[in-house]
Design a protein around this motif. Structure first.
Motif, PDB file in Angstrom:
ATOM      1  N   GLU A 105       0.844  -1.199   0.000  1.00  0.00           N
ATOM      2  CA  GLU A 105       0.000   0.000   0.000  1.00  0.00           C
ATOM      3  C   GLU A 105       0.879   1.249   0.000  1.00  0.00           C
ATOM      4  N   LEU A 106       0.634   2.124  -0.941  1.00  0.00           N
ATOM      5  CA  LEU A 106       1.322   3.412  -0.979  1.00  0.00           C
ATOM      6  C   LEU A 106       0.637   4.338   0.015  1.00  0.00           C
ATOM      7  N   ILE A 107       1.313   4.640   1.118  1.00  0.00           N
ATOM      8  CA  ILE A 107       0.727   5.471   2.169  1.00  0.00           C
ATOM      9  C   ILE A 107       0.938   6.951   1.875  1.00  0.00           C
ATOM     10  N   ARG A 108       2.150   7.279   1.426  1.00  0.00           N
ATOM     11  CA  ARG A 108       2.465   8.675   1.117  1.00  0.00           C
ATOM     12  C   ARG A 108       3.388   8.735  -0.081  1.00  0.00           C
TER      13      ARG A 108
ATOM     14  N   ASP B  88       3.584   0.572   2.818  1.00  0.00           N
ATOM     15  CA  ASP B  88       3.292  -0.491   3.780  1.00  0.00           C
ATOM     16  C   ASP B  88       3.332  -1.799   3.000  1.00  0.00           C
ATOM     17  N   LEU B  89       4.268  -2.652   3.340  1.00  0.00           N
ATOM     18  CA  LEU B  89       4.485  -3.884   2.577  1.00  0.00           C
ATOM     19  C   LEU B  89       3.240  -4.756   2.526  1.00  0.00           C
ATOM     20  N   ILE B  90       2.548  -4.923   3.648  1.00  0.00           N
ATOM     21  CA  ILE B  90       1.335  -5.734   3.822  1.00  0.00           C
ATOM     22  C   ILE B  90       1.568  -7.190   3.456  1.00  0.00           C
ATOM     23  N   SER B  91       1.896  -7.463   2.202  1.00  0.00           N
ATOM     24  CA  SER B  91       2.159  -8.840   1.771  1.00  0.00           C
ATOM     25  C   SER B  91       3.620  -9.189   2.044  1.00  0.00           C
ATOM     26  N   LEU B  92       3.831 -10.136   2.949  1.00  0.00           N
ATOM     27  CA  LEU B  92       5.183 -10.574   3.284  1.00  0.00           C
ATOM     28  C   LEU B  92       5.601 -11.792   2.464  1.00  0.00           C
ATOM     29  N   LYS B  93       4.639 -12.453   1.889  1.00  0.00           N
ATOM     30  CA  LYS B  93       4.917 -13.559   0.964  1.00  0.00           C
ATOM     31  C   LYS B  93       3.686 -13.734   0.092  1.00  0.00           C
ATOM     32  N   PRO B  94       3.736 -13.380  -1.176  1.00  0.00           N
ATOM     33  CA  PRO B  94       4.919 -12.893  -1.895  1.00  0.00           C
ATOM     34  C   PRO B  94       5.197 -11.418  -1.624  1.00  0.00           C
TER      35      PRO B  94
ATOM     36  N   ALA C 217       7.400  -5.339  -7.370  1.00  0.00           N
ATOM     37  CA  ALA C 217       7.104  -4.398  -8.455  1.00  0.00           C
ATOM     38  C   ALA C 217       6.777  -3.013  -7.894  1.00  0.00           C
ATOM     39  N   SER C 218       5.983  -2.954  -6.827  1.00  0.00           N
ATOM     40  CA  SER C 218       5.646  -1.656  -6.220  1.00  0.00           C
ATOM     41  C   SER C 218       6.868  -1.012  -5.585  1.00  0.00           C
ATOM     42  N   ILE C 219       7.738  -1.834  -4.994  1.00  0.00           N
ATOM     43  CA  ILE C 219       8.967  -1.313  -4.409  1.00  0.00           C
ATOM     44  C   ILE C 219       9.860  -0.730  -5.505  1.00  0.00           C
ATOM     45  N   GLY C 220       9.991  -1.467  -6.592  1.00  0.00           N
ATOM     46  CA  GLY C 220      10.802  -1.001  -7.709  1.00  0.00           C
ATOM     47  C   GLY C 220      10.270   0.278  -8.320  1.00  0.00           C
ATOM     48  N   LYS C 221       8.957   0.375  -8.446  1.00  0.00           N
ATOM     49  CA  LYS C 221       8.342   1.593  -8.999  1.00  0.00           C
ATOM     50  C   LYS C 221       8.686   2.805  -8.144  1.00  0.00           C
ATOM     51  N   SER C 222       8.706   2.611  -6.831  1.00  0.00           N
ATOM     52  CA  SER C 222       9.061   3.700  -5.936  1.00  0.00           C
ATOM     53  C   SER C 222      10.541   4.058  -6.060  1.00  0.00           C
ATOM     54  N   LEU C 223      11.399   3.046  -6.163  1.00  0.00           N
ATOM     55  CA  LEU C 223      12.839   3.294  -6.266  1.00  0.00           C
ATOM     56  C   LEU C 223      13.208   4.039  -7.545  1.00  0.00           C
TER      57      LEU C 223
ATOM     58  N   ILE D 178      15.848  -6.933   0.536  1.00  0.00           N
ATOM     59  CA  ILE D 178      17.137  -6.472   0.000  1.00  0.00           C
ATOM     60  C   ILE D 178      17.647  -7.433  -1.067  1.00  0.00           C
ATOM     61  N   ALA D 179      17.513  -8.731  -0.825  1.00  0.00           N
ATOM     62  CA  ALA D 179      17.956  -9.722  -1.810  1.00  0.00           C
ATOM     63  C   ALA D 179      17.188  -9.569  -3.123  1.00  0.00           C
ATOM     64  N   GLN D 180      15.885  -9.363  -3.039  1.00  0.00           N
ATOM     65  CA  GLN D 180      15.079  -9.215  -4.260  1.00  0.00           C
ATOM     66  C   GLN D 180      15.388  -7.906  -4.984  1.00  0.00           C
ATOM     67  N   ILE D 181      15.675  -6.849  -4.224  1.00  0.00           N
ATOM     68  CA  ILE D 181      16.065  -5.595  -4.860  1.00  0.00           C
ATOM     69  C   ILE D 181      17.395  -5.764  -5.589  1.00  0.00           C
ATOM     70  N   ASN D 182      18.334  -6.459  -4.973  1.00  0.00           N
ATOM     71  CA  ASN D 182      19.617  -6.714  -5.641  1.00  0.00           C
ATOM     72  C   ASN D 182      19.429  -7.496  -6.935  1.00  0.00           C
ATOM     73  N   ASP D 183      18.446  -8.390  -6.940  1.00  0.00           N
ATOM     74  CA  ASP D 183      18.182  -9.195  -8.139  1.00  0.00           C
ATOM     75  C   ASP D 183      17.479  -8.398  -9.238  1.00  0.00           C
TER      76      ASP D 183
END
Length: 325
Positions: A196-199, A234-240, A244-250, A273-278
């Protein structure tokens, strides 16, 4: 709109789904007459009776196995853990049965089970009652894991989890049950696989979940007054992980801080962090900062307990450090 506590939102979600589908039932310790340790099942026993709101013995491995067997036969059990730490006693059932049977049966069995209950660091609950099991369960194939942080997403996530044909673990924080929020009168669902995009912001991404969402926002309110412009997810989903949302923000901010109550070693942040590195390493302009709980059993002493987890002043300092690199 109606204003309600988080525990009321969870109870309303359970009640709505039980009223719509007779295959949904609840089981766990003290969920019946007592209404659950945090009153999430209050009054459900008087409405639905013994066969749909089952008080169980203190035998987590036994009633978890029973619930998984019920799910295989077509029922939709909701298992309440009085404290999520106790579910370590049912780890074999959750991993080898709930997580794997849909795969190992070649798809012949579905396991529509929800496992939910309180966890996290409370106020002097001691080491055995302050576990954060999200990292324990995160490595198990076949599970979906979500963590609620507000009454709104608690209700929507639980309704989605009950209707899902796979095993879902819903982590609720023991200190958020009395959180109040206005909820819509209409039916709604929250997806089990989306952050969830909070801000929205441009300078830095802060990724968090569960109780730490509120510590982050307390820090962000101060940072904005000082001219900083953080984006908060807010990550909300811990698995999976919703990478994609994290990458869009980065792509916008190029900087990341992860704030969690999980332990640092092998925690949720470590997997992120591992998934971001990938997938998104080239978008980083600075090292990722990880703010996690100390790798020790949570002390009973209140002052020592507070020293093991992250607080807003630490988040504020980390943001300033990373933005000004």
């Amino acid at each position: 709109m109606k204003r309600m506590f988080m525990f009321d939102a969870l109870r309303e979600a359970t009640d709505e789904e039980m009223s719509k589908n007779s295959s949904v039932f609840v089981l766990g310790e003290d969920v019946g007459y007592y209404g659950g340790s945090y009153k999430v099942t209050k009054n459900l026993h008087s409405k639905y009776g013994d066969l749909r709101v089952l008080d169980t013995p203190i035998a987590e491995n036994s009633f978890m196995g029973m619930a998984i067997g019920a799910a295989i036969t077509g029922l939709r059990p909701i298992v309440e853990g009085m404290n999520m730490s106790f579910l370590l006693l049912a780890f074999n059932q959750i991993s080898n049965n709930a997580g794997m049977l849909r795969y190992t049966s070649g798809g012949n069995f579905k396991i529509p089970i929800v496992i939910r209950g309180p966890g996290g660091v409370g106020k002097q609950l001691g080491a055995e009652h302050s576990q954060r099991l999200e990292a324990y369960f995160q490595a198990i194939p076949g599970l979906k894991i979500v963590a609620c942080s507000t009454p709104y997403n608690a209700k929507g996530l639980l309704k989605s989890a009950i209707r899902d044909d796979n095993p879902v673990i819903l982590f609720e924080h023991v200190l958020l049950y009395n959180l109040k929020e206005d909820l819509p009168d209409y039916e709604y669902f929250v997806p089990l696989d989306k952050a969830e995009l909070i801000r929205e912001g441009q300078q830095i991404t802060i990724l968090t979940y569960s109780r730490m969402r509120h510590h982050v926002m307390q820090s962000v309110n101060e940072l904005v007054q000082e001219g900083y412009d953080p984006e908060v997810l807010d990550l909300i989903s811990l698995k999976p992980i919703d990478i994609a949302s994290i990458g869009k923000s980065l792509v916008k901010t190029h900087r990341l801080i992860i704030v969690e109550e999980c332990m640092k070693t092998g925690g949720i942040a470590a997997e992120v962090i591992a998934q971001i590195n990938d997938n998104w390493f080239d978008q980083l302009d600075a090292p990722i900062i990880r703010l996690s709980s100390a790798d020790i059993p949570t002390p009973y002493n209140g002052t020592l307990e507070k020293a093991t987890v992250i607080y807003p002043n630490q988040i504020t300092s980390a943001v300033k450090k990373l933005v000004n690199l």
